[in-house]
Design a protein around this motif. Structure first.
Motif, PDB file in Angstrom:
ATOM      1  N   VAL A 156      -7.671   1.275  -6.887  1.00  0.00           N
ATOM      2  CA  VAL A 156      -8.355   1.660  -5.871  1.00  0.00           C
ATOM      3  C   VAL A 156      -7.782   2.876  -5.068  1.00  0.00           C
ATOM      4  N   LEU A 157      -8.244   3.946  -4.850  1.00  0.00           N
ATOM      5  CA  LEU A 157      -7.619   5.182  -4.109  1.00  0.00           C
ATOM      6  C   LEU A 157      -8.715   5.335  -2.738  1.00  0.00           C
TER       7      LEU A 157
ATOM      8  N   LEU B 200      -4.800   6.831   0.292  1.00  0.00           N
ATOM      9  CA  LEU B 200      -3.904   5.373   0.306  1.00  0.00           C
ATOM     10  C   LEU B 200      -4.202   4.603  -1.097  1.00  0.00           C
ATOM     11  N   ASN B 201      -3.178   4.157  -1.721  1.00  0.00           N
ATOM     12  CA  ASN B 201      -3.228   3.619  -3.030  1.00  0.00           C
ATOM     13  C   ASN B 201      -3.430   2.218  -2.801  1.00  0.00           C
TER      14      ASN B 201
ATOM     15  N   THR C 227     -17.460   5.688  -2.869  1.00  0.00           N
ATOM     16  CA  THR C 227     -18.479   5.510  -1.709  1.00  0.00           C
ATOM     17  C   THR C 227     -17.666   6.498  -0.637  1.00  0.00           C
ATOM     18  N   ARG C 228     -18.716   6.968   0.228  1.00  0.00           N
ATOM     19  CA  ARG C 228     -18.252   8.001   1.228  1.00  0.00           C
ATOM     20  C   ARG C 228     -18.722   7.804   2.598  1.00  0.00           C
TER      21      ARG C 228
ATOM     22  N   MET D 249       0.756  -1.119  -0.015  1.00  0.00           N
ATOM     23  CA  MET D 249      -0.225  -0.163  -0.082  1.00  0.00           C
ATOM     24  C   MET D 249       0.896   1.195  -0.023  1.00  0.00           C
ATOM     25  N   GLU D 250       0.296   2.214  -0.728  1.00  0.00           N
ATOM     26  CA  GLU D 250       1.288   3.410  -1.029  1.00  0.00           C
ATOM     27  C   GLU D 250       0.606   4.534  -0.292  1.00  0.00           C
ATOM     28  N   TYR D 251       1.426   5.597   0.577  1.00  0.00           N
ATOM     29  CA  TYR D 251       0.525   6.661   1.018  1.00  0.00           C
ATOM     30  C   TYR D 251       0.706   7.785   0.198  1.00  0.00           C
TER      31      TYR D 251
END
Length: 105
Positions: free
Chosen positions: A31-32, A21-22, A78-79, A1-3
């Protein structure tokens, strides 16, 4: 996972979708996950879904450039609304195993 994180010039904008977050390496799909934090999280609940999405896209464009971010590539959003959720009441969750008060996980 990448920040991915950006520090905006205005302090009042620091909590509004500047932390991402990637999840590509985790789910093998683009997906972000963006975060609205603090006072900005509370204020973001007054935005429509479209306004919220546009704010995120604008921040991503600032981070990576207009030619890199294409709104047409957003297939779903989605939130959460933690502040208006009667069970969460503005809080967020965490893993108790990773946040032990004894210093051991």
């Amino acid at each position: 996972m990448e920040y991915l994180y950006r520090v905006p010039s205005r302090e009042t904008d620091r909590g509004m979708l500047n932390l991402w977050l990637n999840y590509y390496d985790v789910v093998n799909r683009p997906v972000l996950v963006g975060y609205a934090l603090g006072k900005e999280a509370y204020e973001s609940e007054a935005l429509t879904d479209e306004q919220f999405k546009q704010r995120g896209l604008d921040n991503l464009k600032t981070m990576f450039g207009n030619s890199t971010v294409d709104a047409r590539s957003v297939v779903a959003m989605t939130r959460s609304k933690w502040f208006s959720d009667p069970f969460a009441r503005g809080t967020c969750s965490f893993s108790a195993e990773l946040h032990s008060t004894t210093g051991t996980a």
